[in-house]
Design a protein around this motif. Structure first.
Motif, PDB file in Angstrom:
ATOM      1  N   UNK A  66      34.793  37.715 -10.573  1.00  0.00           N
ATOM      2  CA  UNK A  66      34.866  37.261 -11.958  1.00  0.00           C
ATOM      3  C   UNK A  66      34.564  35.770 -12.020  1.00  0.00           C
ATOM      4  N   UNK A  67      33.805  35.374 -12.996  1.00  0.00           N
ATOM      5  CA  UNK A  67      33.497  33.968 -13.189  1.00  0.00           C
ATOM      6  C   UNK A  67      34.778  33.178 -13.445  1.00  0.00           C
ATOM      7  N   UNK A  68      34.926  32.069 -12.749  1.00  0.00           N
ATOM      8  CA  UNK A  68      36.113  31.246 -12.917  1.00  0.00           C
ATOM      9  C   UNK A  68      37.224  31.550 -11.936  1.00  0.00           C
ATOM     10  N   UNK A  69      37.120  32.662 -11.193  1.00  0.00           N
ATOM     11  CA  UNK A  69      38.121  32.959 -10.181  1.00  0.00           C
ATOM     12  C   UNK A  69      38.175  31.861  -9.144  1.00  0.00           C
ATOM     13  N   UNK A  70      39.387  31.560  -8.673  1.00  0.00           N
ATOM     14  CA  UNK A  70      39.536  30.420  -7.756  1.00  0.00           C
ATOM     15  C   UNK A  70      40.523  30.717  -6.643  1.00  0.00           C
ATOM     16  N   UNK A  71      40.623  31.976  -6.220  1.00  0.00           N
ATOM     17  CA  UNK A  71      41.627  32.294  -5.206  1.00  0.00           C
ATOM     18  C   UNK A  71      41.323  31.657  -3.850  1.00  0.00           C
TER      19      UNK A  71
ATOM     20  N   UNK B 291      44.630  33.710  -8.409  1.00  0.00           N
ATOM     21  CA  UNK B 291      44.726  35.018  -7.767  1.00  0.00           C
ATOM     22  C   UNK B 291      43.450  35.845  -7.876  1.00  0.00           C
ATOM     23  N   UNK B 292      42.472  35.377  -8.649  1.00  0.00           N
ATOM     24  CA  UNK B 292      41.260  36.164  -8.883  1.00  0.00           C
ATOM     25  C   UNK B 292      40.092  35.636  -8.065  1.00  0.00           C
ATOM     26  N   UNK B 293      39.173  36.530  -7.744  1.00  0.00           N
ATOM     27  CA  UNK B 293      38.107  36.221  -6.802  1.00  0.00           C
ATOM     28  C   UNK B 293      36.844  35.737  -7.503  1.00  0.00           C
ATOM     29  N   UNK B 294      36.257  34.637  -7.045  1.00  0.00           N
ATOM     30  CA  UNK B 294      35.067  34.095  -7.721  1.00  0.00           C
ATOM     31  C   UNK B 294      33.830  34.969  -7.610  1.00  0.00           C
ATOM     32  N   UNK B 295      33.778  35.850  -6.606  1.00  0.00           N
ATOM     33  CA  UNK B 295      32.654  36.772  -6.499  1.00  0.00           C
ATOM     34  C   UNK B 295      32.802  37.975  -7.429  1.00  0.00           C
TER      35      UNK B 295
END
Length: 344
Positions: free
Chosen positions: A85-90, A79-83
């Motif tokens: 937070x590091x590791x985000x994979x939405x 659910x988190x955005x890679x731009x």
């Protein structure tokens, strides 16, 4: 941030001369994620709920299947955005390019509610950095309970031994960013969805819409949620909420998505009675289906909230293009006109 209340008369965007971009990419995917196997309190109907939604949507043409993740395959990083937070994979999960709708069903948190009695907003203790409201609790005597704008959360259980929270109010969640939307939310242009459904406990607090729900908007049109409106009320664990929503699409593909979500509460079963009459319809106690839209100005926000159809939802040209105005629409499972949410 200017606000528009649901009961304020509005004029459709077409009347106001809104000019939307010509048709561009068409996004048709429906991604579903759900958790029943929680170590912090097992549920039983969330996986059937999202399956029933997508299966019904795909029973006619127009939409296609995205990905499906359940139980331990639902990660916080989905659910988190890679731009942001590091590791985000939405962009490979809940906010994939090419998807139009993503639907999560599972636990949330209800730490916005308190048992602190009040008879007015001024009677609620001030907590630094948070909004407060005196939410109606009883009519005789007329009393309320204090609620606060604490961040709302999606709850997952990747390991099966410890639940994890995804803060979609002030955390690293940004959904819907595409080339049509632009990079105004600081999340690139590698997202996709136009509608997020968050079917969880205490998904949003009455009156706290801006503070709790502004940040996820990065191009998506709208977010659909369940909103408890009395302390102690909550979302019921039911398998037919998604189906009730999808039934509106099957009945009329050109119907407006926002009113489809809000009115679908009338077709949901399960729950329990409300202290002000009514109740049930997928809610334990008193609550509502609420549909929230954010856009660069009032006319575009109202169009997304009340007029955008299931067909128009698929068109990337109708993506949100900025934080400027929030519009919301809700339908309660009781008479919330004669029993308003707040004590003054």
């Amino acid at each position: 941030m200017n606000l528009i209340k649901t009961h304020v008369p509005y004029v459709m965007a077409a009347t106001l001369g809104i000019s939307f971009l010509p048709a561009q990419a068409v996004e048709t995917g429906i991604t579903i994620e759900a958790v029943d196997a929680y170590s912090c309190g097992a549920l039983s109907n969330d996986i059937p709920n999202v399956d029933n939604f997508r299966n019904r949507m795909l029973s006619i043409g127009g939409y296609t299947a995205g990905v499906r993740y359940t139980n331990g395959l639902v990660y916080p990083t989905d659910f988190t955005d890679p731009q942001v937070i590091s590791g985000g994979a939405d962009t490979s999960n809940f906010d994939r390019p090419g998807d139009a709708i993503s639907y999560f069903s599972g636990h949330g948190t209800c730490d916005d509610q308190t048992n602190t009695a009040c008879t007015s907003n001024a009677g609620c203790p001030t907590i630094a950095g948070l909004q407060k409201q005196c939410l109606r609790f009883t009519d005789s005597p007329l009393t309320g309970r204090c609620v606060y704008s604490r961040p709302r959360n999606i709850v997952v259980d990747k390991t099966g031994t410890s639940c994890q929270l995804v803060n979609y109010s002030t955390g690293s969640v940004r959904w819907g960013e595409t080339p049509s939307a632009g990079t105004w939310a600081g999340a690139g242009t590698n997202g996709g969805i136009n509608l997020a459904v968050i079917d969880n406990s205490c998904g949003i607090t009455p009156g706290m819409y801006v503070s709790q729900l502004l940040r996820p908007f990065a191009g998506l049109s709208s977010i659909a949620l369940i909103m408890p409106t009395r302390v102690g009320s909550d979302t019921a664990d039911v398998a037919n909420r998604g189906r009730a929503f999808a039934d509106r699409y099957v009945a009329n593909v050109n119907s407006a998505v926002g009113p489809s979500w809000t009115s679908s509460i009338n077709s949901v079963t399960g729950g329990s009675s409300c202290a002000f009459g009514g109740g049930s319809h997928g809610v334990v106690g008193c609550g509502a289906h609420i549909y929230v839209s954010v856009e660069v100005n009032q006319a575009r926000a109202e169009w997304a909230n009340r007029t955008e159809s299931w067909v128009q939802l698929r068109n990337e040209a109708n993506d949100g293009i900025g934080w400027g105005w929030m519009s919301w629409l809700y339908t309660c499972n009781y008479d919330c006109n004669n029993h308003p949410f707040f004590l003054p």
